[in-house]
Design a protein around this motif. Structure first.
Motif, mmCIF file in Angstrom:
data_model
loop_
_atom_site.group_PDB
_atom_site.id
_atom_site.type_symbol
_atom_site.label_atom_id
_atom_site.label_comp_id
_atom_site.label_asym_id
_atom_site.label_seq_id
_atom_site.Cartn_x
_atom_site.Cartn_y
_atom_site.Cartn_z
ATOM 1 N N CYS A 1 0.834 -1.202 0.000
ATOM 2 C CA CYS A 1 0.000 0.000 0.000
ATOM 3 C C CYS A 1 0.868 1.253 0.000
ATOM 4 C CB CYS A 1 -0.924 -0.018 1.209
ATOM 5 S SG CYS A 1 -2.138 1.309 1.225
ATOM 6 N N GLU A 2 1.963 1.223 0.774
ATOM 7 C CA GLU A 2 2.848 2.383 0.833
ATOM 8 C C GLU A 2 3.479 2.673 -0.525
ATOM 9 O OE1 GLU A 2 2.782 -0.090 2.878
ATOM 10 O OE2 GLU A 2 2.951 0.532 4.976
ATOM 11 N N ILE B 1 0.906 4.167 -2.853
ATOM 12 C CA ILE B 1 0.702 5.594 -2.569
ATOM 13 C C ILE B 1 1.839 6.423 -3.159
ATOM 14 C CG2 ILE B 1 0.611 7.314 -0.719
ATOM 15 C CD1 ILE B 1 -0.809 5.217 0.978
ATOM 16 N N LEU B 2 3.056 5.895 -3.099
ATOM 17 C CA LEU B 2 4.206 6.603 -3.692
ATOM 18 C C LEU B 2 4.026 6.772 -5.195
ATOM 19 C CD1 LEU B 2 7.041 7.823 -3.541
ATOM 20 C CD2 LEU B 2 7.968 5.497 -3.731
ATOM 21 N N TYR C 1 1.441 9.389 -5.816
ATOM 22 C CA TYR C 1 1.999 10.724 -5.572
ATOM 23 C C TYR C 1 2.814 11.203 -6.783
ATOM 24 C CZ TYR C 1 5.308 14.172 -3.743
ATOM 25 O OH TYR C 1 6.090 15.290 -3.566
ATOM 26 N N ALA D 1 0.290 12.893 0.731
ATOM 27 C CA ALA D 1 0.937 11.596 0.520
ATOM 28 C C ALA D 1 1.594 11.086 1.803
ATOM 29 C CB ALA D 1 1.965 11.707 -0.599
ATOM 30 N N VAL E 1 0.563 7.654 3.748
ATOM 31 C CA VAL E 1 1.532 6.594 4.048
ATOM 32 C C VAL E 1 1.498 6.242 5.535
ATOM 33 C CG1 VAL E 1 3.997 6.066 4.171
ATOM 34 C CG2 VAL E 1 3.053 7.083 2.102
ATOM 35 N N ALA F 1 -1.674 4.240 6.146
ATOM 36 C CA ALA F 1 -1.555 2.913 5.545
ATOM 37 C C ALA F 1 -0.644 2.016 6.374
ATOM 38 C CB ALA F 1 -1.029 3.039 4.113
ATOM 39 N N HIS F 2 0.441 2.572 6.884
ATOM 40 C CA HIS F 2 1.359 1.789 7.712
ATOM 41 C C HIS F 2 0.681 1.358 9.010
ATOM 42 C CE1 HIS F 2 5.179 0.438 9.347
ATOM 43 N NE2 HIS F 2 4.908 1.094 10.451
#
Length: 229
Positions: free
Chosen positions: A112-113, A116-117, A120, A152, A156, A159-160
């Motif tokens: 997921c992280e 997201i990157l 972004y 973003a 993150v 999500a973490h």
């Protein structure tokens, strides 16, 4: 957490067969001595006829649609203006849509992280193209880039926390509301040049109030049982 021995898809708890290829699910620890008597389930051969999952089909349809849209926009722009001008914006928007929607479907093990990157990067690309076509990077550098970056980072963090199960879900929602309120304040400060806080203050107070309610629900055992958390 278990996977199908035939196609490798992640199996829901208590599954008797794979939802993708219908391969029977066998638990080797079901009874004593089962490890000696377990026989590999007979599944249909996939060498000659590979299984196409719904993810692959949706990924293909989305990719084909985006490519067709980009080609159409390019042809229309060239036929009207004789050169590419506004078509750069749908190109960048299509790249954003592909990275945000289609790419996670194709890459099943994409964290997921990391997703997201990629989102972004795609958003920054789209903002850059819009600023380039509008002839001014002032609004992008002063407002859009900082807001996208902070969003973003917040995403993150959430999500973490969700992936690691560090805190309960209602606490995660409460943190999300607080971060949303802070993001609204940051946006207004960037727009107004740091002079005043008006509408974002109302948003922040509302988000903090909702976060407080969610935190109370998460800490109360009676309310937690009522909401099944």
């Amino acid at each position: 957490m278990s996977y199908c021995v035939n196609c490798g898809v992640l199996l829901p708890e208590g599954s008797l067969k794979c939802p993708l290829c219908d391969c029977p699910v066998v638990n080797p620890y079901e009874s004593a001595g089962a490890a000696e008597t377990v026989i590999k389930p007979e599944c249909r051969e996939t060498d000659d006829a590979p299984v196409t999952s719904w993810r692959d089909i949706v990924h293909f349809v989305i990719t084909l649609t985006l490519v067709f849209g980009c080609v159409t926009c390019g042809i229309v722009n060239l036929s009207v203006s004789g050169r590419l001008s506004w078509a750069y914006i749908p190109f960048a928007a299509s790249a954003l849509a592909y990275i945000s929607v289609a790419l996670p479907m194709k890459s099943r093990r994409l964290s997921c992280e990391l997703s997201i990157l990629f989102d972004y990067i795609a958003v920054m690309l789209l903002l850059t193209v819009i600023a380039w076509r509008s002839g001014s990077f002032v609004w992008a550098v002063s407002v859009s880039y900082p807001v996208a970056t902070v969003t973003a980072v917040f995403a993150v963090i959430l999500a973490h926390l969700i992936r690691k199960h560090k805190i309960r879900y209602f606490h995660i929602c409460a943190i999300g509301f607080v971060l949303a309120g802070l993001l609204a304040v940051l946006t207004e400060l960037l727009i107004s040049g740091g002079d005043d806080i008006v509408w974002s203050g109302i948003v922040l107070v509302t988000c903090v109030a909702v976060a407080a309610i969610l935190s109370i629900i998460a800490k109360s055992r009676r309310l937690s049982r009522r909401f099944h958390i």
